[in-house]
Write an enzyme that holds these catalytic residues in place. Structure first.
Site, PDB file in Angstrom:
ATOM      1  N   CYS A  74     -37.244  76.321 135.119  1.00 26.15           N
ATOM      2  CA  CYS A  74     -36.016  76.433 134.304  1.00 26.15           C
ATOM      3  C   CYS A  74     -36.002  75.485 133.122  1.00 26.15           C
ATOM      4  O   CYS A  74     -35.187  75.644 132.213  1.00 26.15           O
ATOM      5  CB  CYS A  74     -34.796  76.159 135.156  1.00 26.15           C
ATOM      6  SG  CYS A  74     -34.717  77.222 136.569  1.00 26.15           S
ATOM      7  N   HIS A 123     -28.642  74.857 130.796  1.00 26.19           N
ATOM      8  CA  HIS A 123     -29.234  75.858 131.692  1.00 26.19           C
ATOM      9  C   HIS A 123     -28.134  76.388 132.604  1.00 26.19           C
ATOM     10  O   HIS A 123     -27.327  75.618 133.130  1.00 26.19           O
ATOM     11  CB  HIS A 123     -30.356  75.200 132.498  1.00 26.19           C
ATOM     12  CG  HIS A 123     -30.878  76.069 133.596  1.00 26.19           C
ATOM     13  ND1 HIS A 123     -31.126  77.412 133.419  1.00 26.19           N
ATOM     14  CD2 HIS A 123     -31.179  75.797 134.892  1.00 26.19           C
ATOM     15  CE1 HIS A 123     -31.568  77.923 134.553  1.00 26.19           C
ATOM     16  NE2 HIS A 123     -31.605  76.971 135.455  1.00 26.19           N
ATOM     17  N   ASN A 167     -28.502  83.102 137.173  1.00 27.59           N
ATOM     18  CA  ASN A 167     -29.514  82.128 136.731  1.00 27.59           C
ATOM     19  C   ASN A 167     -30.766  82.892 136.290  1.00 27.59           C
ATOM     20  O   ASN A 167     -31.441  83.512 137.109  1.00 27.59           O
ATOM     21  CB  ASN A 167     -29.820  81.182 137.902  1.00 27.59           C
ATOM     22  CG  ASN A 167     -30.867  80.139 137.562  1.00 27.59           C
ATOM     23  OD1 ASN A 167     -31.543  80.232 136.537  1.00 27.59           O
ATOM     24  ND2 ASN A 167     -31.011  79.151 138.422  1.00 27.59           N
TER      25      ASN A 167
HETATM   26  N1  ACO Z   1     -22.311  83.629 150.890  1.00 27.93           N
HETATM   27  C1  ACO Z   1     -21.570  83.033 151.837  1.00 27.93           C
HETATM   28  N2  ACO Z   1     -21.906  81.869 152.409  1.00 27.93           N
HETATM   29  C2  ACO Z   1     -23.041  81.299 152.007  1.00 27.93           C
HETATM   30  C3  ACO Z   1     -23.873  81.868 151.009  1.00 27.93           C
HETATM   31  C4  ACO Z   1     -23.459  83.080 150.461  1.00 27.93           C
HETATM   32  N3  ACO Z   1     -24.168  83.705 149.504  1.00 27.93           N
HETATM   33  N4  ACO Z   1     -24.919  81.057 150.809  1.00 27.93           N
HETATM   34  C5  ACO Z   1     -24.787  80.013 151.616  1.00 27.93           C
HETATM   35  N5  ACO Z   1     -23.643  80.157 152.369  1.00 27.93           N
HETATM   36  C6  ACO Z   1     -23.094  79.259 153.377  1.00 27.93           C
HETATM   37  C7  ACO Z   1     -24.113  78.332 153.979  1.00 27.93           C
HETATM   38  O1  ACO Z   1     -24.806  78.967 155.036  1.00 27.93           O
HETATM   39  C8  ACO Z   1     -23.260  77.188 154.444  1.00 27.93           C
HETATM   40  O2  ACO Z   1     -22.673  77.549 155.684  1.00 27.93           O
HETATM   41  P1  ACO Z   1     -22.440  76.419 156.833  1.00 27.93           P
HETATM   42  O3  ACO Z   1     -21.522  75.411 156.198  1.00 27.93           O
HETATM   43  O4  ACO Z   1     -21.868  77.215 157.939  1.00 27.93           O
HETATM   44  O5  ACO Z   1     -23.803  75.860 157.086  1.00 27.93           O
HETATM   45  C9  ACO Z   1     -22.129  77.124 153.418  1.00 27.93           C
HETATM   46  O6  ACO Z   1     -22.143  78.398 152.755  1.00 27.93           O
HETATM   47  C10 ACO Z   1     -22.311  76.026 152.388  1.00 27.93           C
HETATM   48  O7  ACO Z   1     -23.669  76.047 151.942  1.00 27.93           O
HETATM   49  P2  ACO Z   1     -24.184  75.063 150.833  1.00 27.93           P
HETATM   50  O8  ACO Z   1     -25.633  75.339 150.629  1.00 27.93           O
HETATM   51  O9  ACO Z   1     -23.765  73.668 151.182  1.00 27.93           O
HETATM   52  O10 ACO Z   1     -23.321  75.564 149.600  1.00 27.93           O
HETATM   53  P3  ACO Z   1     -23.176  74.899 148.200  1.00 27.93           P
HETATM   54  O11 ACO Z   1     -21.767  74.670 147.902  1.00 27.93           O
HETATM   55  O12 ACO Z   1     -24.151  73.778 148.000  1.00 27.93           O
HETATM   56  O13 ACO Z   1     -23.644  76.103 147.242  1.00 27.93           O
HETATM   57  C11 ACO Z   1     -25.585  76.747 146.009  1.00 27.93           C
HETATM   58  C12 ACO Z   1     -24.936  76.637 147.380  1.00 27.93           C
HETATM   59  C13 ACO Z   1     -24.765  77.733 145.203  1.00 27.93           C
HETATM   60  C14 ACO Z   1     -26.997  77.254 146.192  1.00 27.93           C
HETATM   61  C15 ACO Z   1     -25.582  75.354 145.315  1.00 27.93           C
HETATM   62  O14 ACO Z   1     -26.096  74.385 146.213  1.00 27.93           O
HETATM   63  C16 ACO Z   1     -26.403  75.337 144.051  1.00 27.93           C
HETATM   64  O15 ACO Z   1     -26.070  75.967 143.061  1.00 27.93           O
HETATM   65  N6  ACO Z   1     -27.486  74.557 144.024  1.00 27.93           N
HETATM   66  C17 ACO Z   1     -28.319  74.450 142.845  1.00 27.93           C
HETATM   67  C18 ACO Z   1     -29.166  75.664 142.716  1.00 27.93           C
HETATM   68  C19 ACO Z   1     -29.967  75.588 141.454  1.00 27.93           C
HETATM   69  O16 ACO Z   1     -29.542  75.073 140.453  1.00 27.93           O
HETATM   70  N7  ACO Z   1     -31.144  76.071 141.503  1.00 27.93           N
HETATM   71  C20 ACO Z   1     -31.961  75.971 140.346  1.00 27.93           C
HETATM   72  C21 ACO Z   1     -32.898  77.013 140.470  1.00 27.93           C
HETATM   73  S1  ACO Z   1     -33.611  77.187 138.946  1.00 27.93           S
HETATM   74  C22 ACO Z   1     -35.242  77.547 139.038  1.00 27.93           C
HETATM   75  O17 ACO Z   1     -36.059  76.700 138.742  1.00 27.93           O
HETATM   76  C23 ACO Z   1     -35.644  78.917 139.466  1.00 27.93           C
END
Ligand code: ACO
Length: 326
Positions: A113, A252, A282
Site C-alpha cells: 500500500c 491511503h 482498500n
Molecule cells: N463482520 C462482523 N464481525 C467481524 C468481521 C466482520 N466482517 N470481521 C471481524 N469481526 C469480528 C471479530 O471476529 C471480532 O469478534 P470477537 O470480538 O468476538 O473476537 C470483532 O469483530 C472485533 O474484531 P477486530 O479485529 O478487533 O475488529 P477491529 O475493530 O480491529 O476492525 C479491521 C477490524 C477493520 C480489520 C481493523 O482492525 C483494520 O482496519 N485494521 C487495519 C487493516 C489495514 O489497514 N490493512 C492494511 C492492508 S493494506 C495492504 O497492504 C494490502
C-alpha cells in the site's frame, strides 16, 4: 529545470460493484459492522478476465487523455502493485506495450500500500536528477484475486482499481519532501504467504489457503495510525511547513477510523481530508492516486495548494510526501 510537477492524472475502477449488502448474503457480517468499523460501503471488483495490467492501461489512457500526452512522450513507465499479472515479467512492460510504447523502460515496484508514496519519491527523483523528462507512475491492484471470499476479516476490506499520474520536469518544484520507512521483522503481519520462493504453492499449501492475503488487522491498525502521524510530521518538518500550511491530506484509504485518528492528531479538519473509501474500499497502491484523480475532477485542488500524501502497508512500510500543486 530541476523541478518536477504532476501534469496529468487519471483513474479507472472496474464496473462490477460488491456492496456490504452483497457481503451480508455470503458472510457472517452486516452493513452496520462494516460501515462503523471501516467506513466502507462498496468496492469495485475486476472481471475474471481483467488483470492488473488492464486496470493500469485504462487509468493510463485516462491520464494521457486528460493531459493530451502521447504514450511515446513518456520516457519511463512504473507500476506500483502487489497484485501483478505475473510474478514476472513486470506488469509495467505489458502496460507500455499495450499503450504502443514498446522500447520505453518499464518496471514494477512492490511495496504494497505504500507503493504510490515510494513511487512518487522515486519518479520525482529520476526527473529532478535529469534522467527522464516524463514518467508515468501507476498504482494498481486486483486484490479481489487474492482475497479469501469466505474470510470475513479480510473479504470485506479490499477492492480493485488503478490511478495514474504523469510527472514531468518543470521550472518550479512541486516535490517538497519525502519520508519513507520499512520494518520487515515480521513480514507475516500482512502478506501473501504462498507462491513465492519461500513457500511454493503445493496441493497442501493451497489447502491451507496460502494463496490468500493474510493480515493481523488490530496490529496494523495501531501501526498505521502511529506511522501516518510520524511520517507526516517528519515530511512537514523537512519541507519547513506547519500543519496549518496543509490544504489537503490525501491518505491511503484502508480504514476511515485510521484516517480520522491520524487527521485528528494532525489537526486536519474533515473537509480538508480526501476520503473515498465508501466507494472503493482498500485498493492498496491504487487508493491515493484514485483519490487524487477524483479530488481534481471535483475541482478541489488549486495551483499552489499544499498536499500531504501519506500511506502505510505490507512490509511493514510507510511514507509521506509533501507536494505543492502546480
Ligand atoms: N463482520 C462482523 N464481525 C467481524 C468481521 C466482520 N466482517 N470481521 C471481524 N469481526 C469480528 C471479530 O471476529 C471480532 O469478534 P470477537 O470480538 O468476538 O473476537 C470483532 O469483530 C472485533 O474484531 P477486530 O479485529 O478487533 O475488529 P477491529 O475493530 O480491529 O476492525 C479491521 C477490524 C477493520 C480489520 C481493523 O482492525 C483494520 O482496519 N485494521 C487495519 C487493516 C489495514 O489497514 N490493512 C492494511 C492492508 S493494506 C495492504 O497492504 C494490502
Amino acid at each position: 529545470m530541476n523541478g518536477v510537477k504532476i501534469s496529468a492524472v487519471g483513474h479507472y475502477a472496474p464496473a462490477a460493484i460488491l456492496t456490504n449488502e452483497d457481503l451480508e448474503k455470503t458472510l457472517d457480517t452486516s452493513d452496520e459492522w462494516i460501515t462503523t468499523r471501516t467506513g466502507m460501503k462498496r468496492r469495485h471488483i475486476a472481471a475474471e478476465n481483467e488483470a492488473t495490467s488492464d486496470l493500469c492501461i485504462a487509468a493510463a489512457r485516462d491520464a494521457l487523455r486528460n493531459g493530451k500526452i502521447a504514450p511515446s512522450d513518456i520516457d519511463c513507465y512504473i507500476v506500483a502493485t502487489s497484485t501483478p499479472d505475473y510474478a514476472f515479467p513486470a506488469t509495467a512492460c505489458i502496460v507500455a506495450a499495450q499503450l504502443d510504447a514498446v522500447g520505453k523502460p518499464a518496471f514494477d515496484m512492490e511495496i504494497a500500500c505504500s507503493g504510490f508514496i515510494y513511487g512518487l519519491t522515486l519518479a520525482s527523483s529520476l526527473i529532478r536528477a535529469g534522467v527522464y523528462s516524463r514518467v508515468m507512475l501507476i498504482g494498481a491492484e486486483s486484490l479481489s484475486k487474492i482475497v479469501d471470499r469466505s474470510d470475513r476479516s479480510t473479504a470485506i476490506l479490499f477492492g480493485d482499481g488503478a490511478g495514474a499520474v504523469v510527472l514531468e520536469a518543470a521550472a518550479e518544484n512541486s516535490f517538497l519532501s519525502s519520508e519513507l520507512g520499512a520494518d520487515g521483522r515480521r513480514p507475516e503481519t500482512l502478506c501473501l504467504l504462498g507462491g513465492g520462493s519461500r513457500r511454493r504453492l503445493t496441493a497442501e499449501s493451497l489447502k491451507a489457503g496460502e494463496q490468500y492475503l493474510r493480515m493481523e488487522g488490530r496490529e496494523i491498525f495501531k501501526f498505521a495510525v502511529t506511522k501516518m502521524i510520524e511520517a507526516t510530521g517528519i515530511a512537514l518538518h523537512r519541507a519547513n511547513l506547519q500543519k496549518s500550511d496543509v490544504n489537503w491530506l490525501i491518505p491511503h484509504q484502508a480504514n476511515k477510523r485510521i484516517i480520522d485518528a491520524a487527521a485528528k492528531y494532525l489537526e486536519m479538519p474533515e473537509e480538508r481530508v480526501i476520503v473515498n473509501i465508501e466507494e472503493y474500499g482498500n485498493t492498496s497502491a491504487a487508493s491515493i492516486p484514485i483519490a487524487l484523480s477524483e479530488a481534481l475532477t471535483a475541482g478541489k485542488i488549486k495551483p499552489g495548494d499544499i498536499i500531504v500524501f501519506v500511506g502505510f502497508g505490507g512490509g511493514l512500510s510507510w511514507g509521506a510526501v509533501t507536494w505543492k500543486w502546480a
